[in-house]
Design a protein around this motif. Sequence first.
Motif, PDB file in Angstrom:
ATOM      1  N   HIS A 103       0.703  -1.360  -0.131  1.00 29.37           N
ATOM      2  CA  HIS A 103       0.104   0.167   0.266  1.00 29.37           C
ATOM      3  C   HIS A 103       0.886   0.888   0.186  1.00 29.37           C
ATOM      4  CE1 HIS A 103      -3.830  -2.204   0.336  1.00 29.37           C
ATOM      5  NE2 HIS A 103      -3.634  -2.507   1.079  1.00 29.37           N
ATOM      6  N   ALA A 104       2.352   1.254   0.718  1.00 29.51           N
ATOM      7  CA  ALA A 104       3.502   2.068   1.026  1.00 29.51           C
ATOM      8  C   ALA A 104       3.626   2.535  -0.526  1.00 29.51           C
ATOM      9  CB  ALA A 104       4.266   1.761   1.751  1.00 29.51           C
ATOM     10  N   ALA A 105       3.573   1.734  -1.347  1.00 25.39           N
ATOM     11  CA  ALA A 105       4.345   1.548  -3.303  1.00 25.39           C
ATOM     12  C   ALA A 105       3.142   2.112  -3.728  1.00 25.39           C
ATOM     13  CB  ALA A 105       4.550   0.439  -3.796  1.00 25.39           C
ATOM     14  N   TRP A 106       1.680   1.647  -3.542  1.00 22.89           N
ATOM     15  CA  TRP A 106       0.659   2.172  -4.316  1.00 22.89           C
ATOM     16  C   TRP A 106       1.049   3.831  -4.060  1.00 22.89           C
ATOM     17  CZ3 TRP A 106       1.744  -2.480  -5.096  1.00 22.89           C
ATOM     18  CH2 TRP A 106       0.996  -3.040  -6.855  1.00 22.89           C
ATOM     19  N   LEU A 107       0.415   4.296  -2.867  1.00 24.53           N
ATOM     20  CA  LEU A 107       0.652   5.787  -2.381  1.00 24.53           C
ATOM     21  C   LEU A 107       1.270   7.109  -2.796  1.00 24.53           C
ATOM     22  CD1 LEU A 107      -1.509   7.546  -0.515  1.00 24.53           C
ATOM     23  CD2 LEU A 107      -0.383   7.079   1.435  1.00 24.53           C
ATOM     24  N   THR A 108       2.456   6.296  -2.376  1.00 28.54           N
ATOM     25  CA  THR A 108       3.685   6.794  -3.154  1.00 28.54           C
ATOM     26  C   THR A 108       3.625   6.968  -4.744  1.00 28.54           C
ATOM     27  OG1 THR A 108       4.864   5.921  -1.528  1.00 28.54           O
ATOM     28  CG2 THR A 108       6.642   6.350  -3.098  1.00 28.54           C
ATOM     29  N   ALA A 109       3.170   6.398  -5.304  1.00 22.90           N
ATOM     30  CA  ALA A 109       2.883   6.222  -7.069  1.00 22.90           C
ATOM     31  C   ALA A 109       1.976   7.385  -7.174  1.00 22.90           C
ATOM     32  CB  ALA A 109       2.823   4.622  -7.642  1.00 22.90           C
ATOM     33  N   GLY A 110       0.844   8.011  -6.018  1.00 21.32           N
ATOM     34  CA  GLY A 110      -0.213   8.589  -6.249  1.00 21.32           C
ATOM     35  C   GLY A 110      -1.508   7.808  -6.619  1.00 21.32           C
ATOM     36  N   ILE A 111      -1.246   6.676  -6.946  1.00 23.29           N
ATOM     37  CA  ILE A 111      -2.560   5.703  -6.666  1.00 23.29           C
ATOM     38  C   ILE A 111      -3.334   5.231  -5.348  1.00 23.29           C
ATOM     39  CG2 ILE A 111      -3.634   3.303  -8.605  1.00 23.29           C
ATOM     40  CD1 ILE A 111      -0.189   3.404  -9.057  1.00 23.29           C
ATOM     41  N   ALA A 112      -4.909   5.795  -5.309  1.00 23.15           N
ATOM     42  CA  ALA A 112      -5.375   4.873  -4.350  1.00 23.15           C
ATOM     43  C   ALA A 112      -5.853   3.174  -4.533  1.00 23.15           C
ATOM     44  CB  ALA A 112      -7.430   5.061  -4.307  1.00 23.15           C
ATOM     45  N   SER A 113      -5.323   2.210  -2.758  1.00 23.68           N
ATOM     46  CA  SER A 113      -5.609   1.372  -3.069  1.00 23.68           C
ATOM     47  C   SER A 113      -6.754   0.913  -1.579  1.00 23.68           C
ATOM     48  CB  SER A 113      -4.386   0.746  -2.215  1.00 23.68           C
ATOM     49  OG  SER A 113      -3.596   1.382  -1.197  1.00 23.68           O
ATOM     50  N   LEU A 114      -6.923  -0.332  -1.767  1.00 24.95           N
ATOM     51  CA  LEU A 114      -7.755  -1.409  -0.900  1.00 24.95           C
ATOM     52  C   LEU A 114      -7.498  -1.426   0.477  1.00 24.95           C
ATOM     53  CD1 LEU A 114     -11.344  -0.837   0.114  1.00 24.95           C
ATOM     54  CD2 LEU A 114     -11.298  -2.975  -1.443  1.00 24.95           C
ATOM     55  N   HIS A 115      -7.428  -1.157   1.793  1.00 26.60           N
ATOM     56  CA  HIS A 115      -6.856  -1.912   3.031  1.00 26.60           C
ATOM     57  C   HIS A 115      -8.310  -2.212   3.341  1.00 26.60           C
ATOM     58  CE1 HIS A 115      -6.104  -1.820   7.164  1.00 26.60           C
ATOM     59  NE2 HIS A 115      -5.215  -1.525   6.847  1.00 26.60           N
ATOM     60  N   SER A 116      -8.693  -3.718   3.287  1.00 32.04           N
ATOM     61  CA  SER A 116      -9.418  -5.059   3.698  1.00 32.04           C
ATOM     62  C   SER A 116      -8.988  -6.324   3.500  1.00 32.04           C
ATOM     63  CB  SER A 116     -10.023  -4.054   2.619  1.00 32.04           C
ATOM     64  OG  SER A 116      -9.723  -5.560   1.648  1.00 32.04           O
ATOM     65  N   SER A 117     -10.069  -6.876   4.350  1.00 29.90           N
ATOM     66  CA  SER A 117      -9.303  -8.634   4.728  1.00 29.90           C
ATOM     67  C   SER A 117      -9.166  -8.690   3.220  1.00 29.90           C
ATOM     68  CB  SER A 117     -10.908  -9.056   5.012  1.00 29.90           C
ATOM     69  OG  SER A 117     -10.901  -8.737   6.454  1.00 29.90           O
ATOM     70  N   MET A 118      -8.803  -9.722   3.478  1.00 32.43           N
ATOM     71  CA  MET A 118      -8.385 -10.928   2.040  1.00 32.43           C
ATOM     72  C   MET A 118      -8.974 -11.733   1.480  1.00 32.43           C
ATOM     73  SD  MET A 118      -3.989  -9.725   2.737  1.00 32.43           S
ATOM     74  CE  MET A 118      -4.302  -9.594   4.747  1.00 32.43           C
ATOM     75  N   THR A 119      -8.400 -12.801   1.408  1.00 32.93           N
ATOM     76  CA  THR A 119      -8.939 -14.726   1.353  1.00 32.93           C
ATOM     77  C   THR A 119      -9.455 -14.860   1.905  1.00 32.93           C
ATOM     78  OG1 THR A 119      -6.865 -15.259   1.528  1.00 32.93           O
ATOM     79  CG2 THR A 119      -7.431 -14.971  -0.619  1.00 32.93           C
ATOM     80  N   LYS A 120      -9.469 -14.881   3.045  1.00 33.22           N
ATOM     81  CA  LYS A 120     -10.084 -15.491   4.498  1.00 33.22           C
ATOM     82  C   LYS A 120     -11.058 -15.812   4.603  1.00 33.22           C
ATOM     83  CE  LYS A 120      -9.384 -16.527   9.092  1.00 33.22           C
ATOM     84  NZ  LYS A 120      -8.600 -16.504  11.313  1.00 33.22           N
ATOM     85  N   LEU A 121     -11.205 -14.139   4.620  1.00 31.04           N
ATOM     86  CA  LEU A 121     -12.730 -12.920   4.364  1.00 31.04           C
ATOM     87  C   LEU A 121     -13.248 -13.873   3.832  1.00 31.04           C
ATOM     88  CD1 LEU A 121     -14.679 -11.216   6.183  1.00 31.04           C
ATOM     89  CD2 LEU A 121     -14.056 -10.346   4.165  1.00 31.04           C
ATOM     90  N   LEU A 122     -12.996 -13.950   2.673  1.00 35.27           N
ATOM     91  CA  LEU A 122     -14.173 -14.282   1.346  1.00 35.27           C
ATOM     92  C   LEU A 122     -14.495 -15.387   1.502  1.00 35.27           C
ATOM     93  CD1 LEU A 122     -12.364 -12.229  -1.636  1.00 35.27           C
ATOM     94  CD2 LEU A 122     -14.421 -11.483  -0.572  1.00 35.27           C
ATOM     95  N   ALA A 123     -13.609 -16.243   1.922  1.00 37.87           N
ATOM     96  CA  ALA A 123     -13.548 -18.134   1.849  1.00 37.87           C
ATOM     97  C   ALA A 123     -14.499 -18.746   2.630  1.00 37.87           C
ATOM     98  CB  ALA A 123     -11.663 -18.819   1.706  1.00 37.87           C
ATOM     99  N   GLU A 124     -14.760 -17.734   4.033  1.00 34.75           N
ATOM    100  CA  GLU A 124     -15.642 -18.655   5.320  1.00 34.75           C
ATOM    101  C   GLU A 124     -16.637 -17.509   5.218  1.00 34.75           C
ATOM    102  OE1 GLU A 124     -12.672 -17.731   8.974  1.00 34.75           O
ATOM    103  OE2 GLU A 124     -11.908 -19.571   8.243  1.00 34.75           O
TER     104      GLU A 124
END
Length: 294
Positions: A103-124
């Motif tokens: 996320h830090a790399a994305w933000l440094t490049a000026g691109i928004a990103s989504l801080h959220s849960s990952m595969t565990k949330l979707l799968a369960e």
Amino acid sequence: MAILSPSSHIDPARVDGAAAVIAQWGFEPVVCLHCKGVSGTYSGTESQRLADLLWALQEPSVRAILCSRGGYGAVHLLPSLNAALLCHDPKWLIGFSDISALHAAWLTAGIASLHSSMTKLLAERGSDDPLCRLMLGVLQEGTLPAYDITPHPLNRNGKATAMLAGGNMAVLTALVSTPFDILKPGRILFIEDISEEVYKVERMLYTLKLNGTLGQLAGLIVGQFTNYHCPNRNGDSMEQMIARMVAPYGYPVAMGFPVGHIDGNLPLIEGSQTTLTVTDTATTLQMDCTAAPK
């Protein structure tokens, strides 16, 4: 949507379950070559993990990158990420915890990103879970979440509008004074962590105090700090220590925000222009994003 593992290895069943949900959403899930791999504690060697990420960044059909999990290892990839690479064809990045490094790399490049849960949330939880629907709303419909949270006794009232940045406290403070340092004055900072003792988080905050950042934030959102011993050696809870650290400053502070290593980890858009309002009756957060990938 590409699924990859830039950090620790993952239970393959979670990847498969998440892929099924992504397909139900109407996206085509693509499980990257080394996503389910194992190399020590990692999903692959550094070169293998980087190869998956570079493929996803350069493949035109991929519009979002879902990280399978955190753990440790994403920092290994940062030297190979630059603004030109990320901005050539911006993609959504999805994840949290150790993924804060990306996320830090994305933000440094000026691109928004989504801080959220990952595969565990979707799968369960499946495609109809409220948190999953919030993620889908951002990715598919451009819906910007607005949150209204019960106030915490240690809050400090106020209102601020600024860029939202943050994530895992240990990961981000380790990037201070590097090209990927996103802990900057004038931002609304959100923080969370797991298994970090109160005195260790205090030490991280002292880094921000001594370099001038902590006193010049626009606002502070204190997420969930889980799996630590309470009270600590000085008797403070995490929230009490943080309240003490920011007492000299005047910006709004929202404690106990549901972001972090918890079941109700609310999605936040890093890089969004965000309004934080803290009153006696509620904490509200409204995000307005113009830097979102298409």
